[in-house]
Design an enzyme around this catalytic site. Sequence first.
Site, PDB file in Angstrom:
ATOM      1  N   TYR A 185       1.199   2.677  15.044  1.00 53.26           N
ATOM      2  CA  TYR A 185       1.189   2.799  13.582  1.00 53.26           C
ATOM      3  C   TYR A 185       0.396   4.031  13.160  1.00 53.26           C
ATOM      4  O   TYR A 185      -0.785   4.175  13.486  1.00 53.26           O
ATOM      5  CB  TYR A 185       0.630   1.534  12.912  1.00 53.26           C
ATOM      6  N   PRO A 193       8.725  -8.924   5.307  1.00 48.55           N
ATOM      7  CA  PRO A 193       9.113 -10.147   4.585  1.00 48.55           C
ATOM      8  C   PRO A 193       9.750  -9.845   3.224  1.00 48.55           C
ATOM      9  O   PRO A 193      10.404 -10.718   2.653  1.00 48.55           O
ATOM     10  CB  PRO A 193       7.788 -10.903   4.417  1.00 48.55           C
TER      11      PRO A 193
HETATM   12  N1  LIG Z   1       6.844  -6.106  15.072  1.00 48.85           N
HETATM   13  C1  LIG Z   1       7.606  -5.180  14.529  1.00 48.85           C
HETATM   14  O1  LIG Z   1       8.556  -4.655  15.148  1.00 48.85           O
HETATM   15  C2  LIG Z   1       7.311  -4.758  13.115  1.00 48.85           C
HETATM   16  C3  LIG Z   1       8.197  -3.897  12.449  1.00 48.85           C
HETATM   17  C4  LIG Z   1       7.870  -3.528  11.130  1.00 48.85           C
HETATM   18  C5  LIG Z   1       6.713  -4.020  10.535  1.00 48.85           C
HETATM   19  N2  LIG Z   1       5.867  -4.837  11.243  1.00 48.85           N
HETATM   20  C6  LIG Z   1       4.645  -5.410  10.616  1.00 48.85           C
HETATM   21  O2  LIG Z   1       5.035  -6.013   9.397  1.00 48.85           O
HETATM   22  C7  LIG Z   1       4.248  -5.485   8.339  1.00 48.85           C
HETATM   23  C8  LIG Z   1       5.059  -5.491   7.072  1.00 48.85           C
HETATM   24  O3  LIG Z   1       6.249  -4.733   7.217  1.00 48.85           O
HETATM   25  P1  LIG Z   1       6.795  -3.922   5.957  1.00 48.85           P
HETATM   26  O4  LIG Z   1       5.787  -2.931   5.523  1.00 48.85           O
HETATM   27  O5  LIG Z   1       8.155  -3.440   6.273  1.00 48.85           O
HETATM   28  O6  LIG Z   1       6.848  -5.129   4.892  1.00 48.85           O
HETATM   29  P2  LIG Z   1       7.425  -5.334   3.424  1.00 48.85           P
HETATM   30  O7  LIG Z   1       6.374  -6.111   2.696  1.00 48.85           O
HETATM   31  O8  LIG Z   1       8.805  -5.900   3.504  1.00 48.85           O
HETATM   32  O9  LIG Z   1       7.553  -3.867   2.785  1.00 48.85           O
HETATM   33  C9  LIG Z   1       6.422  -3.140   2.375  1.00 48.85           C
HETATM   34  C10 LIG Z   1       6.917  -2.029   1.467  1.00 48.85           C
HETATM   35  O10 LIG Z   1       7.412  -2.634   0.273  1.00 48.85           O
HETATM   36  C11 LIG Z   1       6.787  -2.069  -0.863  1.00 48.85           C
HETATM   37  N3  LIG Z   1       6.559  -3.183  -1.802  1.00 48.85           N
HETATM   38  C12 LIG Z   1       5.892  -4.321  -1.574  1.00 48.85           C
HETATM   39  N4  LIG Z   1       5.900  -5.106  -2.663  1.00 48.85           N
HETATM   40  C13 LIG Z   1       6.601  -4.431  -3.588  1.00 48.85           C
HETATM   41  C14 LIG Z   1       6.956  -4.725  -4.937  1.00 48.85           C
HETATM   42  N5  LIG Z   1       6.564  -5.863  -5.524  1.00 48.85           N
HETATM   43  N6  LIG Z   1       7.697  -3.820  -5.610  1.00 48.85           N
HETATM   44  C15 LIG Z   1       8.073  -2.664  -5.022  1.00 48.85           C
HETATM   45  N7  LIG Z   1       7.751  -2.322  -3.747  1.00 48.85           N
HETATM   46  C16 LIG Z   1       7.024  -3.206  -3.049  1.00 48.85           C
HETATM   47  C17 LIG Z   1       5.477  -1.504  -0.357  1.00 48.85           C
HETATM   48  O11 LIG Z   1       5.082  -0.419  -1.180  1.00 48.85           O
HETATM   49  P3  LIG Z   1       3.606  -0.422  -1.875  1.00 48.85           P
HETATM   50  O12 LIG Z   1       2.648  -0.143  -0.773  1.00 48.85           O
HETATM   51  O13 LIG Z   1       3.721   0.675  -2.875  1.00 48.85           O
HETATM   52  O14 LIG Z   1       3.398  -1.748  -2.512  1.00 48.85           O
HETATM   53  C18 LIG Z   1       5.845  -1.060   1.043  1.00 48.85           C
HETATM   54  O15 LIG Z   1       6.400   0.248   1.013  1.00 48.85           O
HETATM   55  C19 LIG Z   1       3.807  -4.097   8.833  1.00 48.85           C
HETATM   56  O16 LIG Z   1       2.626  -3.653   8.205  1.00 48.85           O
HETATM   57  C20 LIG Z   1       3.578  -4.382  10.290  1.00 48.85           C
HETATM   58  O17 LIG Z   1       2.293  -4.951  10.476  1.00 48.85           O
HETATM   59  C21 LIG Z   1       6.158  -5.221  12.510  1.00 48.85           C
END
Ligand SMILES: NC(=O)c1ccc[n+]([C@@H]2O[C@H](COP(=O)([O-])OP(=O)(O)OC[C@H]3O[C@@H](n4cnc5c(N)ncnc54)[C@H](OP(=O)(O)O)[C@@H]3O)[C@@H](O)[C@H]2O)c1
Length: 312
Positions: A61, A218
Amino acid sequence: MKTQTLGQSPLAVSQIAFGCMRISGTWNPSDFTPAHEEMGRQALYAAYESGYTLFDHADIYGRTLCELIHGRLLAESPDLRSKTVIATKCGIRFGGDPSPNSPHRWDFSKSHIIESAERSLERLKINQIDLFQLHRPDLLMDPMEIAEAFQILADRKLVKYFGVSNFRPSMVDLLNSGLPDPLIVNQIEISLDNLAPFEDGQLDSHLIHDLTPLAWSPLAGGWLGSSSLEPSQFSDRNAKLHALLGDLSKKYNTSRQNIALSFLLKHPSHIIPIIGTTNPERIKDSALAAEIELSREDWYQLFTTAKNQPLP
Ligand SMILES: NC(=O)c1ccc[n+]([C@@H]2O[C@H](COP(=O)([O-])OP(=O)(O)OC[C@H]3O[C@@H](n4cnc5c(N)ncnc54)[C@H](OP(=O)(O)O)[C@@H]3O)[C@@H](O)[C@H]2O)c1
């Protein structure tokens, strides 16, 4: 925030995890500035203040920046360590590592697993990783070699518990067969935009093996929580789901994102969503999702709308 234990371990963590993938604000270390670091610190502080205790990292990351930011914070405020269950991952190697011609690949060799844990410990400035996960299944993985690496890390007290990520149920069984203690988590992509694990046996397998599912992305990268749809996200199904999330957010007096998170929390496999926002207000708000009790009717309304077809 309410807590729950992970798998068959006694390790208690917040019901919603804080994902650290975006806290560096960039994946390019040469673009990284003090302003990025400050943004990451504010996100971490907001998470601590809101009661998150499970923090999910990976060595890749921000190309190590995310672990470094958190490590500097923990060194500066050592009292935070007792409030932190550190999860990190290894096994993905970018192209160019270690030599310019090395391809992008997965590597679960004993030496790489052990060296990765050692380097993550240095960056995070801690003595022990609470939960060490294998990031993406290495097609060449040898369960006995992995078991040896895990045993060495456990004997040296560098890692407390082990988990995996993006593993199919058969791969979890394969790995568990060689381990003295079962894996405690598997991270899978699961959201209203990715319902497959509800129906393809993945969540059944988690329940059978008492393996906690951690849900990555999520909110499907954000659009499930957003107040408007980007043109690139627009489809008939997305418009209906977006409208339903809006209606339910009013009914439950909460945000869209929290309806989407509570949809995951209702499943009996005790899914832990890993939120990915770095916005302090959203971090605080998401902690409240654990208090929402979606009705069975509303859960199915969300499921059928997201699936875009009626149940048989
Ligand atoms: N194991 C794996 O292969 C894997 C892969 C991917 C991720 N992960 C883990 O999962 C975690 C979460 O993944 P993700 O970041 O893809 O999750 P996510 O919560 O689906 O997406 C986060 C993104 O959504 C935006 N967001 C969140 N709430 C919002 C809202 N109410 N309105 C508009 N935009 C919104 C955020 O921007 P803002 O920051 O501006 O709110 C951010 O860019 C990662 O940090 C990591 O730890 C694991």
